[in-house]
Scaffold this active site. Structure first.
Site, PDB file in Angstrom:
ATOM      1  N   GLY A 261       0.810  -1.214   0.000  1.00  0.00           N
ATOM      2  CA  GLY A 261       0.000   0.000   0.000  1.00  0.00           C
ATOM      3  C   GLY A 261       0.842   1.263   0.000  1.00  0.00           C
ATOM      4  CB  ALA A 262       1.748   3.704   1.571  1.00  0.00           C
ATOM      5  CD  GLU A 264       6.796   2.477   7.749  1.00  0.00           C
ATOM      6  OE1 GLU A 264       6.054   2.151   6.793  1.00  0.00           O
ATOM      7  OE2 GLU A 264       7.204   1.653   8.589  1.00  0.00           O
ATOM      8  CG  ASN A 265      10.453   5.207   2.449  1.00  0.00           C
ATOM      9  OD1 ASN A 265      10.836   4.096   2.772  1.00  0.00           O
ATOM     10  ND2 ASN A 265       9.658   5.426   1.417  1.00  0.00           N
ATOM     11  CD  GLU A 298       2.322   3.924   5.163  1.00  0.00           C
ATOM     12  OE1 GLU A 298       3.405   3.776   5.758  1.00  0.00           O
ATOM     13  OE2 GLU A 298       1.546   2.962   4.918  1.00  0.00           O
ATOM     14  CG  HIS A 301       4.435   3.644  10.158  1.00  0.00           C
ATOM     15  ND1 HIS A 301       4.540   2.723  11.169  1.00  0.00           N
ATOM     16  CD2 HIS A 301       3.878   2.958   9.114  1.00  0.00           C
ATOM     17  CE1 HIS A 301       4.060   1.548  10.765  1.00  0.00           C
ATOM     18  NE2 HIS A 301       3.651   1.663   9.524  1.00  0.00           N
ATOM     19  CD  GLU A 320       3.659  -1.834   9.673  1.00  0.00           C
ATOM     20  OE1 GLU A 320       2.574  -1.207   9.631  1.00  0.00           O
ATOM     21  OE2 GLU A 320       4.686  -1.447   9.076  1.00  0.00           O
TER      22      GLU A 320
HETATM   23 ZN    ZN Z   1       2.557   0.258   8.475  1.00  0.00          ZN
END
Ligand code: ZN
Length: 873
Positions: A261-262, A264-265, A298, A301, A320
């Site tokens: 999905g995505a 979180e960098n 994200e 995170h 998570e």
């Molecule tokens: Zn996550």
């Protein structure tokens, strides 16, 4: 081959600083890495070698403290670069060549279109350069990107941009510094021709943050909702948890080729386009909702994941589960809390309960894995979120906040474990969470059996509560869990009775949370003047299966009166499930399929109740998924499930035809599309009604759908109309028109593929194979694979499990093809075998044969190997 939690040892070296330079080009990318390292005093061996992770890299050179190392000074294999003789402090300079342009795994640095993107979680950084690619090694990163200015005008990495310039005639460079220590999995790099939507946000303490969303130029008109969602998320995290953003810029990049999905960098989130792009005419209410939730996820995170990260990947749920819980609470505050909760429970039951009952069952903190990418599961995410929610249920919202505050106070900047989180919750509240630890270590879905006794003369109501948990792979015996059981007692008039436990001086509220800790336990309520109906597991207070022998009359009572929306919905589901099971059994025995009158009457009442939230009515009228029904069977007969479920839909449509039509007409709304809870709720019920009406073979009703399609000003209504039509030949013309109109919108074409994959009429192997030849399909694109093939094998039970076994050979062939390109995506498809042992004999044998065929392949990825071998165990 499996990695074990018990083998954890601290790293031999720590990295203080990383300086990266990327020279991007069409046919190769050079990565120059300068590491400042020191020996880790916490490692048991003071002379341990330095063993850097690396895969699919071409090593150009290694320098140790300025001296070029020849091949005798290090050892190289397919997974690592080892230097045995290492000083305690060192500077290591490593130059590698990589090939993002041919990297189809979408893991590491890869190309999508003409642009470059990265995905490093969990272990993608080792495909970029040799490194200590583990989350407990946290370093400060500086990244310089050099590339042709015409081809790659935008160059992004983590942190703050500190410089840029022209290198030579064609090439430019940009330098980024991330002031926060981070593990390599949070590294990101993006380069290409991208357009930007810019906005800003002022934090509670007055710091200005530039917000930037980067997309392909054609998608710039689909970023507004994502931007609004960012701002809402930032505000919410400040208000609920006192957490502010910590960099000057927050960037989001959307890419159409993305495995998940995505991601979180730090400071540079990379998203699947599916969770960014939305315009009323291209995205549905579900998409708008998903975008808001994933953007929030994200963003959240940044604290739960980045500032405090995981010691090792066994702790994945630390970030998570917690972050899903946080995004669920955010969504609850943005829209309807009860609808949001019911949907979360539906997901958990449909997917996580299935995982817990199958060959891949694992605890929230797994004890071993072969490929970590296989453990980004509904158990880690959704069950993990339920585990976090239970702390809050037991401690209350303030107590939970105290625990969070202590967690950040203790662990900011650290890589920690689920036990550290649990300790913070316990210590901040003086609460004993020792038994609670079993939620992290024991797999399987507990069963909570409750039996009730009313004593009219003593005016007592006694609940006998027993818990058990089925065996799962590697865990035959389970110890009792600490289960929060939220409940109320509903009186004959529908009102909640005051609750007074034996031994208490007075009643304490009308809803309580009992701590169930023993294998069996008794709770006695006193001063109960009449026999109540127990409303159990309110708001789904624990991820368990509840077993209580409700009579149909009791269920109808709860369905009509329960003050807890979840329990109200649950009562309708229990009633529905009971009748569905009868229909499935009748279908299997070739008997007539008829609905029960009291059930139809209850559904009629639900539909007629205009005081209820239409979204809740919609959910009450929605049947459980075929796969969920399959999981309730001792042995799965997909055709009987299809027949029984269809019979209920058709039966309800026939019996409630005029009410459904009246509701459908009443809920019409010609105003401009707005993504607001009330409008969403109306659309959802309207479209549920339309779905039932199009079950009936009546030209006038199909015309309703055709008209809705023709005049829809939003994708929610267009898609719902088409979903009703695809089961009929009339759908073909609309499908064609849809494909013509949306040929250039990849995400809309994904919907077109899914509608067909799930259609009763079109969802068969022949048709899926034909659609794979469609110009809009691409086997290298995960969204396409998921929307067509994934939807078919995971969500079309009767279609995939066709009696001739064609679905099984098809999926095995497809897994082998995709495994060569993208093991992560192939492994997800291999999960379609997870129910094989529960199928009826013929299908079981056919599935086993394909699993054995897969297992016998040489060169299978670790990803697919793990799923296949665990299925065959
Ligand atoms: Zn996550």
């Amino acid at each position: 081959q499996a990695i074990q939690l018990r083998d954890y040892t601290p790293p031999a070296f720590l990295i203080d600083k990383v300086d990266l330079t990327f020279e991007l080009d069409e046919t190769q990318t050079r990565v120059i890495s300068r590491l400042v390292l020191h020996r880790n005093p916490a490692h048991p061996d003071a002379r341990a070698a330095l063993c850097l992770d690396g895969r699919e890299l071409e090593l150009e050179s290694v320098k140790l403290d300025g001296e070029v190392l020849d091949g005798s000074r290090y050892a190289l294999d397919a997974e690592s670069l080892t230097i045995a003789a290492m000083p305690d402090n060192a500077i290591l300079e490593i130059v590698t060549l990589i090939h993002p342009e041919t990297n189809t795994s979408l893991n590491g640095l890869y190309r999508s279109g003409a642009n470059f993107y990265s995905q490093c979680e969990a272990e993608g950084f080792r495909k970029i350069t040799y490194y200590l690619d583990r989350p407990d090694v946290m370093a400060r990163f500086t990244t310089t990107v050099v590339a042709d200015k015409q081809k790659w005008p935008v160059l992004l990495s983590n942190g703050n941009k500190v410089g840029e310039g022209q290198l030579d005639k064609s090439r430019h460079w940009v330098k980024w510094v991330d002031p926060f220590k981070k593990p390599a999995y949070l590294f990101a790099l993006v380069a290409g021709k991208l357009s930007k939507l810019a906005d800003k946000y002022t934090t509670g303490s007055g710091r200005e943050v530039a917000l930037e969303i980067f997309v392909e130029p054609a998608d710039l008109d689909k970023c507004d909702h994502a931007m609004e969602s960012v701002k809402k998320s930032m505000r919410w995290d400040e208000q609920r948890y006192g957490l502010e953003y910590d960099l000057d810029t927050y960037m989001i990049v959307a890419v159409g080729d993305f495995n998940m999905g995505a991601m979180e960098n730090k400071g540079l989130n990379i998203f699947n386009t599916k969770y960014v792009l939305a315009r009323p005419d291209t995205a549905t209410d579900v998409d708008f909702d998903g975008i808001e939730a994933v953007i929030a996820h994200e963003y959240f995170h940044n604290w739960t994941g980045n500032r405090v990260t995981c010691r090792d990947w066994f702790q994945l749920s630390l970030k998570e589960g917690l972050t899903v819980f946080r995004d669920q609470e955010f969504s609850a505050d943005m829209g309807s809390a009860s609808v949001q909760r019911i949907e979360a429970v539906r997901t958990l039951r449909t997917h996580q309960f299935a995982e817990d009952a199958g060959p891949m069952a694992h605890p929230v903190r797994p004890e071993s894995y072969i490929e970590i990418n296989n453990f980004y599961t509904v158990t880690i995410y959704e069950k993990g979120a339920e585990v976090v929610r239970m702390y809050q249920t037991l401690l209350g919202r303030e107590g939970f906040r105290r625990g969070m505050d202590l967690y950040f106070k203790r662990h900011d900047g650290q890589a920690v474990t689920c036990d550290d989180f649990r300790a913070a919750m316990a210590d901040a509240n003086g609460y004993d969470f020792s038994q609670f630890a079993r939620w992290y270590s024991q797999a399987g879905t507990p069963v909570l059996s409750v039996r009730a006794r009313y004593d009219a003369s003593a005016q007592t109501y006694t609940l006998e509560v027993a818990q058990s948990c089925p065996a799962t792979p590697g865990q035959s015996e389970k110890l009792p869990f600490h289960i929060p059981l939220a409940l109320g007692l509903v009186g004959p008039d529908g009102a909640d009775l005051p609750l007074q436990l034996a031994g208490e001086n007075e009643a304490q509220g009308t809803q309580r949370v009992l701590s169930v800790k023993e294998a069996s336990q008794t709770f006695t309520f006193v001063n109960v003047p009449v026999e109540p109906v127990p409303s159990l597991l309110r708001n789904f207070s624990a991820p368990v299966k509840l077993d209580f022998p409700y009579s149909r009359a009791q269920l109808v009572h709860l369905l009509a009166h329960d003050s807890d929306a979840f329990c109200r919905w649950e009562a309708s589901q229990t009633l529905m499930l009971e009748d569905l099971q009868d229909l499935i059994d009748a279908a299997r025995q070739g008997q007539p399929l008829a609905l029960k009158d009291d059930f139809v009457a209850a559904m009629r009442q639900v539909l007629a109740n205009e005081a209820l939230d239409p979204a809740l009515v919609a959910l009450m009228l929605t049947l459980p998924a075929e796969t969920y029904l399959a999981d309730q069977q001792a042995e799965i007969d997909p055709d009987a499930i299809r027949a029984g479920r269809d019979a209920m839909r058709l039966g309800l449509a026939r019996a409630l035809r005029s009410e459904l039509k009246a509701s459908y007409l009443r809920l019409q709304d010609d105003s401009a599309y707005r993504f607001e809870a009330e409008a969403v709720a109306r659309r959802s019920l309207k479209n549920v009604c339309l779905g039932y009406l199009t079950e009936l073979d009546e030209p006038a009703l199909l015309e309703l759908a055709e008209q809705q399609y023709a005049k829809a000003n939003n994708m929610t209504d267009a898609q719902a109309a088409l979903a009703g039509l695809v089961n009929w030949a009339e759908g073909d013309a609309v499908l064609d028109a849809f494909a013509k109109k949306w040929a250039h919108e990849a995400l809309v074409m994904d919907k077109w593929f899914t509608l067909q994959a799930l259609s009763r009429r079109l969802g068969n192997v022949q048709q899926i194979k034909a659609l794979m030849q469609h110009p809009a399909f691409a086997i290298t694109n995960p969204n396409k694979v998921r929307s067509l093939i994934g939807a078919f094998v995971h969500n079309n039970l009767a279609g995939f499990h066709a009696a001739d076994g064609s679905g099984y050979s098809f999926i095995a062939d497809t897994i082998l093809t995709i495994d060569k390109l993208n093991p992560q995506v192939a492994a997800r498809l291999a999960g379609s075998f997870n129910r094989w042992k529960k199928m009826e004999a013929g299908r079981r044998a056919a599935m086993q044969a394909q699993l054995e065929r897969l297992a016998a392949q040489v060169g299978l990825s670790r990803d697919v190997y793990e799923i296949v071998s665990k299925n065959l165990q």
